[in-house]
Structures are given as structure tokens and as C-alpha cells.
Design a protein around this motif. Sequence first.
Motif, mmCIF file in Angstrom:
data_model
loop_
_atom_site.group_PDB
_atom_site.id
_atom_site.type_symbol
_atom_site.label_atom_id
_atom_site.label_comp_id
_atom_site.label_asym_id
_atom_site.label_seq_id
_atom_site.Cartn_x
_atom_site.Cartn_y
_atom_site.Cartn_z
ATOM 1 N N ASP A 187 -2.592 -1.607 -19.356
ATOM 2 C CA ASP A 187 -1.378 -2.278 -19.810
ATOM 3 C C ASP A 187 -0.201 -1.308 -19.899
ATOM 4 O O ASP A 187 -0.378 -0.107 -20.053
ATOM 5 C CB ASP A 187 -1.598 -2.999 -21.144
ATOM 6 N N TRP A 188 0.987 -1.895 -19.779
ATOM 7 C CA TRP A 188 2.247 -1.183 -19.843
ATOM 8 C C TRP A 188 3.156 -1.938 -20.805
ATOM 9 O O TRP A 188 3.052 -3.152 -20.940
ATOM 10 C CB TRP A 188 2.906 -1.139 -18.470
ATOM 11 N N ALA A 189 4.065 -1.221 -21.465
ATOM 12 C CA ALA A 189 5.015 -1.856 -22.384
ATOM 13 C C ALA A 189 6.423 -1.378 -22.070
ATOM 14 O O ALA A 189 6.631 -0.250 -21.604
ATOM 15 C CB ALA A 189 4.668 -1.518 -23.833
ATOM 16 N N GLN A 190 7.373 -2.244 -22.358
ATOM 17 C CA GLN A 190 8.774 -1.924 -22.100
ATOM 18 C C GLN A 190 9.240 -0.840 -23.069
ATOM 19 O O GLN A 190 9.013 -0.909 -24.269
ATOM 20 C CB GLN A 190 9.627 -3.182 -22.270
ATOM 21 N N THR A 191 9.919 0.166 -22.520
ATOM 22 C CA THR A 191 10.404 1.278 -23.344
ATOM 23 C C THR A 191 11.917 1.428 -23.300
ATOM 24 O O THR A 191 12.467 2.255 -24.014
ATOM 25 C CB THR A 191 9.763 2.604 -22.882
ATOM 26 N N GLY A 192 12.566 0.643 -22.467
ATOM 27 C CA GLY A 192 14.021 0.725 -22.356
ATOM 28 C C GLY A 192 14.646 -0.656 -22.438
ATOM 29 O O GLY A 192 13.997 -1.632 -22.821
#
Length: 135
Positions: free
Chosen positions: A40-45
Motif C-alpha cells: 500500500d501507498w498513501a498520499q504525502t503531498g
Amino acid sequence: AANAQTRLNADEDDDSFIVVAGDYVVKLYGLCTSAAVFADWAQTGGLYRDQQFQSVGLHAQASYLLADVVAPVFRYARVMPEGDDNDRQEILGGLGVYPFKHNFKIQTDGGALISEYPAGSTTDALFRVQVQIEI
């Protein structure tokens, strides 16, 4: 099978994510095995495309149905978040009892929950019991 899910950043709250996974199940003459992997990946910007890797994980299970009533089971799971010294593992053994097939079943498991921390790791005992009645 494979699957993917995402939360878009439509409301601009910057909490979008992406999850991809793959799994399988095989049942044959009382033997049942299954496993899955995910990432999984998450929004950082501020934009949806600003995704950063968060974790990868897997789990596997094997059981064998004896006399159509009892099934010993072994389970293993591991989640590996980004960074050092923060993995979690479950190593469990258990028993499923099916006195009325899947209309009434009792499932138990127990074992070790291993958590890593920068200062070291801990091992906790984990025990669960689940009862399911189908009407």
C-alpha cells in the motif's frame, strides 16, 4: 486472484491511498491452503500522485479437515511497514470444530504476536475464540 483499490483525492483532504493485493485458495480432499500478499501507498503531498510506499504484508494458512468435524490449522502473517524495526508477525496454531458443518462452528487459535521496535522486539501471547451460527 488480484485486486486493487484506491481512494481518490476528490474532496482535496489529501488522504488518498492505493492498495494492491493478490491471493489464492486451494481446497482439495480436506486440505485447505490460502495465502495473500499486499502493498500500500498513501498520499504525502497535495496531489493524488504524491503517493509514498507505506507497507507490504503477507499471510498464509493451511488446515486439514478430519472426519468432517475437526480441522487443525496453522497461520502465519507478517506486515512490514516502511522503515526499520517496525515489523509485526503472527505465528498461530488452532483448531476448528464443525459439529453441524458450517451451520455451527467454533474456531480457536493461539500463538505469538511478535512486534519490532527500535529498542528491540516483544513477543506477546495471542488467543482467540470465534463462534459462528448460521440460521
